[in-house]
Design an enzyme around this catalytic site. Sequence first.
Site, PDB file in Angstrom:
ATOM      1  N   HIS A   7      -2.576   3.106  -9.244  1.00  0.00           N
ATOM      2  CA  HIS A   7      -1.692   2.239  -8.682  1.00  0.00           C
ATOM      3  C   HIS A   7      -1.831   1.796  -7.070  1.00  0.00           C
ATOM      4  O   HIS A   7      -2.600   2.608  -6.434  1.00  0.00           O
ATOM      5  CB  HIS A   7      -0.106   2.173  -8.962  1.00  0.00           C
ATOM      6  CG  HIS A   7       0.215   3.547  -8.192  1.00  0.00           C
ATOM      7  ND1 HIS A   7       0.353   4.811  -8.762  1.00  0.00           N
ATOM      8  CD2 HIS A   7       0.698   3.662  -7.117  1.00  0.00           C
ATOM      9  CE1 HIS A   7       0.844   5.666  -7.805  1.00  0.00           C
ATOM     10  NE2 HIS A   7       1.052   4.996  -6.871  1.00  0.00           N
ATOM     11  N   HIS A  79       0.176   2.629   0.162  1.00  0.00           N
ATOM     12  CA  HIS A  79      -0.851   3.439  -0.137  1.00  0.00           C
ATOM     13  C   HIS A  79      -1.579   3.097  -1.740  1.00  0.00           C
ATOM     14  O   HIS A  79      -1.143   2.158  -2.165  1.00  0.00           O
ATOM     15  CB  HIS A  79      -0.262   4.757  -0.702  1.00  0.00           C
ATOM     16  CG  HIS A  79       0.779   4.971  -1.718  1.00  0.00           C
ATOM     17  ND1 HIS A  79       2.083   5.080  -1.503  1.00  0.00           N
ATOM     18  CD2 HIS A  79       0.766   5.310  -2.779  1.00  0.00           C
ATOM     19  CE1 HIS A  79       2.869   5.222  -2.764  1.00  0.00           C
ATOM     20  NE2 HIS A  79       1.694   5.505  -3.557  1.00  0.00           N
ATOM     21  N   GLU A 130      -3.061   8.686  -2.298  1.00  0.00           N
ATOM     22  CA  GLU A 130      -2.140   9.462  -3.257  1.00  0.00           C
ATOM     23  C   GLU A 130      -2.983   9.899  -4.276  1.00  0.00           C
ATOM     24  O   GLU A 130      -3.740   9.000  -4.868  1.00  0.00           O
ATOM     25  CB  GLU A 130      -1.087   8.690  -3.964  1.00  0.00           C
ATOM     26  CG  GLU A 130      -0.283   9.574  -4.859  1.00  0.00           C
ATOM     27  CD  GLU A 130       1.060   8.889  -5.446  1.00  0.00           C
ATOM     28  OE1 GLU A 130       1.023   7.540  -5.368  1.00  0.00           O
ATOM     29  OE2 GLU A 130       1.858   9.550  -5.966  1.00  0.00           O
TER      30      GLU A 130
HETATM   31 CO    CO Z   1       2.211   6.215  -5.434  1.00  0.00          CO
END
Ligand code: CO
Length: 134
Positions: A7, A79, A130
């Site tokens: 994502h 992020h 991440e």
């Molecule tokens: Co995230």
Amino acid sequence: MIGRLNHVAIAVRDAASASALYRGTLGAKVSEPIPQPDHGVNVVFIELPNTKIELLEPLGENSPIGKFLERNPDGGMHHICYEVDDILAARDHLKAQGARVLGNGEPKIGAHGKPVLFLHPKDFNGTLIELEQA
Ligand code: CO
């Protein structure tokens, strides 16, 4: 080592208006805001054919995105999340390469109930990364 883009997370001041923008103007499939008090955010999940977008709205006093929104009052990309097969092996590899893992270096359970780690943006072209175990 990294696999699929899981994502892209976008910090927003107001989840309702950001949701309306994605649902109405952009015509995306948008969830209701889901409170995640452990992470200090309300999360709106947007499903795209090839990945997801997550809208992060601050929740509570010490939201991790509070400072980001002070610096970026209009919101912005917060992020990106890449999948890895083995998060501990990925962490050890990255540390051996000199990359900084945020926090105490131990994976936490992220928004999807899977172990995640964050990598220092200064080590990755100014982008907070991440890693999520696939
Ligand atoms: Co995230």
